[in-house]
Scaffold this active site. Structure first.
Site, short mmCIF file in Angstrom:
data_model
loop_
_atom_site.label_atom_id
_atom_site.label_comp_id
_atom_site.label_asym_id
_atom_site.label_seq_id
_atom_site.Cartn_x
_atom_site.Cartn_y
_atom_site.Cartn_z
N GLU A 13 123.74 30.24 125.08
CA GLU A 13 123.24 31.45 125.76
C GLU A 13 121.86 31.25 126.37
OE1 GLU A 13 123.70 35.15 123.69
OE2 GLU A 13 122.45 36.24 125.13
N LYS A 63 132.18 33.70 114.98
CA LYS A 63 131.02 33.11 115.65
C LYS A 63 129.77 33.38 114.82
CE LYS A 63 128.97 35.12 119.41
NZ LYS A 63 127.59 35.39 118.95
N ASP A 88 128.19 41.41 118.25
CA ASP A 88 127.30 42.41 117.63
C ASP A 88 126.45 43.12 118.69
OD1 ASP A 88 125.56 40.36 118.15
OD2 ASP A 88 124.85 40.12 116.10
N ASP A 92 131.88 38.37 115.40
CA ASP A 92 130.48 37.92 115.24
C ASP A 92 130.05 38.11 113.79
OD1 ASP A 92 128.63 36.77 116.89
OD2 ASP A 92 128.09 38.63 117.92
N GLU A 117 125.41 32.71 114.87
CA GLU A 117 124.19 32.19 115.50
C GLU A 117 123.62 31.14 114.55
OE1 GLU A 117 121.54 35.28 116.85
OE2 GLU A 117 123.18 36.39 117.77
O1 KIV Z 1 127.18 40.03 120.82
C1 KIV Z 1 127.63 39.58 121.89
O2 KIV Z 1 128.24 40.28 122.70
C2 KIV Z 1 127.40 38.16 122.15
C3 KIV Z 1 127.62 37.69 123.56
C4 KIV Z 1 126.47 38.11 124.40
C5 KIV Z 1 127.86 36.24 123.63
O3 KIV Z 1 127.01 37.43 121.30
#
Ligand code: KIV
Length: 275
Positions: A191, A122, A53, A92, A124
């Site tokens: 991260e 993915k 994202d 994401d 968070e």
């Molecule tokens: O959104 C993204 O590109 C990420 C990376 C920084 C891991 O989450």
């Protein structure tokens, strides 16, 4: 850009990533948002292409990731899927979805796979997301959990500060990573934490860790393609550029503008003109 047979059976799976970790081979991951970049990094040998994202900042010109919607990620996942031959494509889960009720969150995770074509998703996560991770994995959605600095909380944190600097917050991040892996996450992205914490988490887990600003002790590394190529002016301190294409692109843009202004553009350059 290039054409190749797209054979789903050749795609890198979550199991392949676990095998790489077990063999001690570094997992190569890149965050990117379009088919051209996907093909470039797939051909370079990336195992994971993340449709991050970060597209809010890099593609949409937004100040952070808050405005990125599920539809945006689905759209960009399709593009990355189209450019990827072999790499594992991860979408994401955008802002807020992981905190909604589980049924709504599960539907969003499913749409990223069904409509976007992602191989996994993915999110968070804190310990609050453990029930969602368990349910998603049971339903057949492979989950990569993202701990440490969670960019979707930037407005609460007042930016993107390094996490896990004191013993208590380091212990919380270690415990969260462990719990999410136990809940079924196939990998944990870590991260912007101190290097020693990235290594400790990696040693304690039985699934791969993918680090960004978390030291060389992780099972793999991820950077944003714009940062790797030196396209972005605002890069995080840990992002090492491997080229300075932004400078070259700016020079090309100026040269083009200059050439049009002076009447030198309109046909092929003399050296490429065919008779
Ligand atoms: O959104 C993204 O590109 C990420 C990376 C920084 C891991 O989450």
């Amino acid at each position: 850009m290039y054409s190749q047979t797209r054979d789903a059976s050749r795609r890198v799976t979550a199991t392949d990533l676990a095998k790489l970790r077990d063999k001690g081979e570094a997992i190569i991951a890149v965050s990117l948002h379009d088919a051209w970049m996907a093909e470039l990094f797939d051909r370079a040998g990336a195992h994971i292409l993340l449709v991050g994202d970060s597209l809010g900042m890099l593609f949409q010109g937004q100040p952070d990731t808050v405005g990125v919607t599920l539809e945006h990620i689905i759209y960009h996942t399709r593009a990355v899927r189209a450019g990827a031959s072999r790499a594992h494509v991860v979408s994401d889960l955008p802002f807020l979805w992981a905190s909604r009720n589980e049924d709504a969150a599960l539907e969003a995770l499913g749409r990223l796979m069904q409509e976007g074509g992602a191989d996994s998703v993915k999110l968070e996560a804190t310990e609050r997301q453990i029930p969602l991770v368990t349910r998603a994995v049971e339903a057949g959605i492979p989950i990569m959990a993202h701990v440490g600095l969670r960019p979707q909380t930037a407005r609460t944190l007042g930016g993107y500060p390094r996490q896990g600097r004191d013993a208590q917050s380091a212990a919380t991040i270690r415990a969260t990573a462990q719990a999410l892996a136990q809940a079924g996450a196939y990998a944990v992205l870590v991260e912007n934490v101190p290097d020693h914490l990235g290594s400790e988490i990696t040693q304690q887990l039985t699934v791969p860790t993918i680090g960004i600003g978390a030291g060389v002790g992780c099972s793999g590394q991820i950077l944003v393609a714009h940062d790797i190529l030196g396209l972005s002016e605002r890069t995080p301190p840990f992002a090492r550029p491997f080229a300075e294409l932004g400078i070259q692109a700016a020079a090309a843009a100026r040269a083009y503008a200059q050439a049009v202004s002076s009447g030198q553009v309109g046909g092929r350059p003399p050296s490429t003109t065919r008779s």
